[in-house]
Design a protein around this motif. Structure first.
Motif, PDB file in Angstrom:
ATOM      1  N   ASP A   1       0.821  -1.201   0.000  1.00 23.03           N
ATOM      2  CA  ASP A   1       0.000   0.000   0.000  1.00 23.03           C
ATOM      3  C   ASP A   1       0.864   1.262   0.000  1.00 23.03           C
ATOM      4  O   ASP A   1       0.350   2.362   0.206  1.00 23.03           O
ATOM      5  N   ALA A   2       2.176   1.094  -0.259  1.00 21.19           N
ATOM      6  CA  ALA A   2       3.085   2.239  -0.256  1.00 21.19           C
ATOM      7  C   ALA A   2       2.704   3.291  -1.299  1.00 21.19           C
ATOM      8  O   ALA A   2       2.684   4.493  -0.980  1.00 21.19           O
ATOM      9  N   PRO A   3       2.395   2.898  -2.563  1.00 18.15           N
ATOM     10  CA  PRO A   3       2.016   3.925  -3.551  1.00 18.15           C
ATOM     11  C   PRO A   3       0.794   4.731  -3.117  1.00 18.15           C
ATOM     12  O   PRO A   3       0.754   5.949  -3.296  1.00 18.15           O
ATOM     13  N   GLU A   4      -0.193   4.053  -2.538  1.00 17.92           N
ATOM     14  CA  GLU A   4      -1.408   4.746  -2.107  1.00 17.92           C
ATOM     15  C   GLU A   4      -1.112   5.718  -0.973  1.00 17.92           C
ATOM     16  O   GLU A   4      -1.632   6.846  -0.959  1.00 17.92           O
ATOM     17  N   ARG A   5      -0.286   5.319  -0.023  1.00 14.33           N
ATOM     18  CA  ARG A   5       0.044   6.188   1.104  1.00 14.33           C
ATOM     19  C   ARG A   5       0.830   7.410   0.633  1.00 14.33           C
ATOM     20  O   ARG A   5       0.567   8.537   1.077  1.00 14.33           O
ATOM     21  N   VAL A   6       1.792   7.199  -0.264  1.00 14.41           N
ATOM     22  CA  VAL A   6       2.558   8.325  -0.802  1.00 14.41           C
ATOM     23  C   VAL A   6       1.640   9.271  -1.570  1.00 14.41           C
ATOM     24  O   VAL A   6       1.738  10.504  -1.449  1.00 14.41           O
ATOM     25  N   PHE A   7       0.741   8.688  -2.355  1.00 15.26           N
ATOM     26  CA  PHE A   7      -0.194   9.507  -3.137  1.00 15.26           C
ATOM     27  C   PHE A   7      -1.093  10.318  -2.219  1.00 15.26           C
ATOM     28  O   PHE A   7      -1.363  11.502  -2.469  1.00 15.26           O
ATOM     29  N   ARG A   8      -1.602   9.707  -1.156  1.00 16.94           N
ATOM     30  CA  ARG A   8      -2.482  10.399  -0.224  1.00 16.94           C
ATOM     31  C   ARG A   8      -1.782  11.591   0.428  1.00 16.94           C
ATOM     32  O   ARG A   8      -2.340  12.672   0.563  1.00 16.94           O
ATOM     33  N   VAL A   9      -0.541  11.374   0.849  1.00 17.28           N
ATOM     34  CA  VAL A   9       0.225  12.460   1.481  1.00 17.28           C
ATOM     35  C   VAL A   9       0.456  13.576   0.469  1.00 17.28           C
ATOM     36  O   VAL A   9       0.323  14.771   0.790  1.00 17.28           O
ATOM     37  N   PHE A  10       0.795  13.206  -0.762  1.00 19.53           N
ATOM     38  CA  PHE A  10       0.995  14.211  -1.819  1.00 19.53           C
ATOM     39  C   PHE A  10      -0.272  15.018  -2.049  1.00 19.53           C
ATOM     40  O   PHE A  10      -0.230  16.252  -2.194  1.00 19.53           O
ATOM     41  N   VAL A  11      -1.410  14.348  -2.091  1.00 20.22           N
ATOM     42  CA  VAL A  11      -2.684  15.033  -2.335  1.00 20.22           C
ATOM     43  C   VAL A  11      -3.006  16.002  -1.211  1.00 20.22           C
ATOM     44  O   VAL A  11      -3.450  17.135  -1.456  1.00 20.22           O
ATOM     45  N   ILE A  12      -2.781  15.578   0.027  1.00 22.82           N
ATOM     46  CA  ILE A  12      -3.061  16.454   1.164  1.00 22.82           C
ATOM     47  C   ILE A  12      -2.267  17.746   1.060  1.00 22.82           C
ATOM     48  O   ILE A  12      -2.804  18.846   1.265  1.00 22.82           O
ATOM     49  N   PHE A  13      -1.001  17.617   0.714  1.00 21.06           N
ATOM     50  CA  PHE A  13      -0.153  18.809   0.639  1.00 21.06           C
ATOM     51  C   PHE A  13      -0.413  19.612  -0.637  1.00 21.06           C
ATOM     52  O   PHE A  13      -0.520  20.844  -0.590  1.00 21.06           O
ATOM     53  N   ALA A  14      -0.531  18.935  -1.792  1.00 19.82           N
ATOM     54  CA  ALA A  14      -0.625  19.633  -3.077  1.00 19.82           C
ATOM     55  C   ALA A  14      -1.993  20.254  -3.312  1.00 19.82           C
ATOM     56  O   ALA A  14      -2.088  21.302  -3.965  1.00 19.82           O
ATOM     57  N   PHE A  15      -3.063  19.641  -2.788  1.00 19.60           N
ATOM     58  CA  PHE A  15      -4.403  20.117  -3.109  1.00 19.60           C
ATOM     59  C   PHE A  15      -5.162  20.668  -1.908  1.00 19.60           C
ATOM     60  O   PHE A  15      -6.312  21.083  -2.074  1.00 19.60           O
ATOM     61  N   VAL A  16      -4.553  20.655  -0.739  1.00 19.87           N
ATOM     62  CA  VAL A  16      -5.240  21.233   0.417  1.00 19.87           C
ATOM     63  C   VAL A  16      -4.329  22.213   1.160  1.00 19.87           C
ATOM     64  O   VAL A  16      -4.604  23.413   1.215  1.00 19.87           O
ATOM     65  N   LEU A  17      -3.243  21.696   1.736  1.00 22.90           N
ATOM     66  CA  LEU A  17      -2.405  22.542   2.588  1.00 22.90           C
ATOM     67  C   LEU A  17      -1.720  23.659   1.799  1.00 22.90           C
ATOM     68  O   LEU A  17      -1.747  24.830   2.215  1.00 22.90           O
ATOM     69  N   VAL A  18      -1.118  23.316   0.657  1.00 23.24           N
ATOM     70  CA  VAL A  18      -0.451  24.350  -0.160  1.00 23.24           C
ATOM     71  C   VAL A  18      -1.462  25.362  -0.713  1.00 23.24           C
ATOM     72  O   VAL A  18      -1.238  26.582  -0.604  1.00 23.24           O
ATOM     73  N   PRO A  19      -2.594  24.925  -1.327  1.00 22.61           N
ATOM     74  CA  PRO A  19      -3.575  25.924  -1.773  1.00 22.61           C
ATOM     75  C   PRO A  19      -4.101  26.816  -0.660  1.00 22.61           C
ATOM     76  O   PRO A  19      -4.262  28.017  -0.857  1.00 22.61           O
ATOM     77  N   VAL A  20      -4.381  26.228   0.511  1.00 23.93           N
ATOM     78  CA  VAL A  20      -4.877  27.036   1.620  1.00 23.93           C
ATOM     79  C   VAL A  20      -3.856  28.100   2.009  1.00 23.93           C
ATOM     80  O   VAL A  20      -4.194  29.284   2.183  1.00 23.93           O
ATOM     81  N   THR A  21      -2.592  27.694   2.134  1.00 28.22           N
ATOM     82  CA  THR A  21      -1.537  28.642   2.502  1.00 28.22           C
ATOM     83  C   THR A  21      -1.388  29.738   1.461  1.00 28.22           C
ATOM     84  O   THR A  21      -1.339  30.939   1.787  1.00 28.22           O
ATOM     85  N   VAL A  22      -1.319  29.346   0.189  1.00 27.14           N
ATOM     86  CA  VAL A  22      -1.143  30.319  -0.895  1.00 27.14           C
ATOM     87  C   VAL A  22      -2.348  31.257  -0.983  1.00 27.14           C
ATOM     88  O   VAL A  22      -2.191  32.482  -1.122  1.00 27.14           O
TER      89      VAL A  22
END
Length: 319
Positions: free
Chosen positions: A158-179
């Motif tokens: 499940d490593a690809p899914e976990r990496v993808f999930r973390v990427f999505v959290i940062f790329a589509f939520v945390l980074v947009p919110v900050t910017v």
């Protein structure tokens, strides 16, 4: 989180019914609200401006949330249709990510319009606006479709899914919110500075026409800042619970509950339902067109009603 788990009289069936009642209501609001915005922008020439193309694109993204995500989610969960959860999640993320991408593109457009108003027509040309809108759809679309490479394969890791999930959290939520928050702070600073400058300039002018022109420019900037601020606040509010759940799940910070899952989904749907209300009520040109359109519909209904009364009178007279 613990307070939600500790309710003694928690009834899952009752919670499920309330969840779907609210979700269906949100779907109706999403379809009507965004459908109205799509109709106004596409049917009225006065609204076909560069800035409104971004609103149109966001309205389409939110419209798909109401017409595809919620109905299919209901069909799979309540009507017991044979559905693939992986495919459902894929489309769920596709339209939600696209909505975030379009919000970011619209924020960029308004940032340029407010920070560089004189250069805006030259910078944000029709071709560049179409390119920005295309990116707002392409990047989230490619990201949402990326899990196809491992979700539908027989693999135990499940490593690809976990990496993808973390990427999505940062790329589509945390980074947009900050910017988005940083951009909005910058917009507020510029609007206040510009308002003070216009106030000084207005005090020095002796002609009413020039005074009206400066006031109109200041009002337009304040209106744009108000719309962006409300939409960013709505986005942060609606995504905070889902982000919290994701962080807890993928960083082992805690365990979510079914009630918390339902609340987070309702908030995500609320974002798509609230966006058209924000720019229909706060954006001046859309608000005027909406009022004008509603007034036209009311007048036509009155004419039809009056025409029916006249027809009845004539028929009685004839007899």
């Amino acid at each position: 989180m613990s307070s939600l788990e500790g309710r003694p009289n928690h009834n899952p069936d009752r919670t499920e019914k309330w969840f779907w009642c609210i979700a269906c209501l949100e779907a109706i609001l999403i379809i009507i609200g965004n459908g109205t915005v799509i109709y106004l922008v596409t049917s009225q020439k006065r609204l076909r401006r560069t800035g409104n193309w971004f609103i149109l694109s966001l309205a389409f993204a939110d419209f798909f949330v109401g017409i595809f995500i919620i109905p299919t989610f209901f069909a799979c969960s309540r009507l017991h249709f044979t559905c693939s959860w992986d495919v459902q999640v894929l489309f769920f993320e596709l339209f939600l990510f696209t909505s975030i991408g379009n919000l970011c593109a619209m924020t960029l457009d308004r940032y340029i319009a407010i920070i560089h108003p004189l250069r805006y027509p030259a910078v944000m040309t029709t071709k560049r606006a179409c390119f920005a809108i295309g990116l707002a759809w392409a990047v989230p679309g490619i990201t949402a479709l990326a899990p196809v490479f491992w979700r539908f394969k027989d693999t135990e890791s499940d490593a690809p899914e976990r990496v993808f999930r973390v990427f999505v959290i940062f790329a589509f939520v945390l980074v947009p919110v900050t910017v988005l928050l940083l951009v909005y702070v910058r917009i507020i600073i510029v609007v206040r500075r510009h308002s003070r400058h216009l106030a000084i300039l207005d005090a020095q002018l002796n002609f009413n026409i020039k005074r009206m022109a400066t006031n109109n420019r200041g009002t337009t900037m304040k209106s744009s800042a108000k719309v962006m601020g409300t939409m960013i606040l709505l986005f942060v509010t609606c995504w905070c619970l889902s982000t919290y759940r994701s962080l807890c799940a993928y960083f082992n910070l805690g365990q979510s509950t079914p009630l918390l899952d339902k609340l987070s989904r309702l908030l995500l749907f609320l974002n798509s339902a609230g966006n058209p209300m924000v720019y229909s009520l706060l954006k001046e040109d859309l608000r005027r067109s909406l009022i004008r359109t509603i007034g036209g519909i009311v007048n036509r209904c009155r004419r039809v009603k009056d025409g029916g009364k006249v027809g009845v009178i004539f028929s009685k007279t004839a007899h």
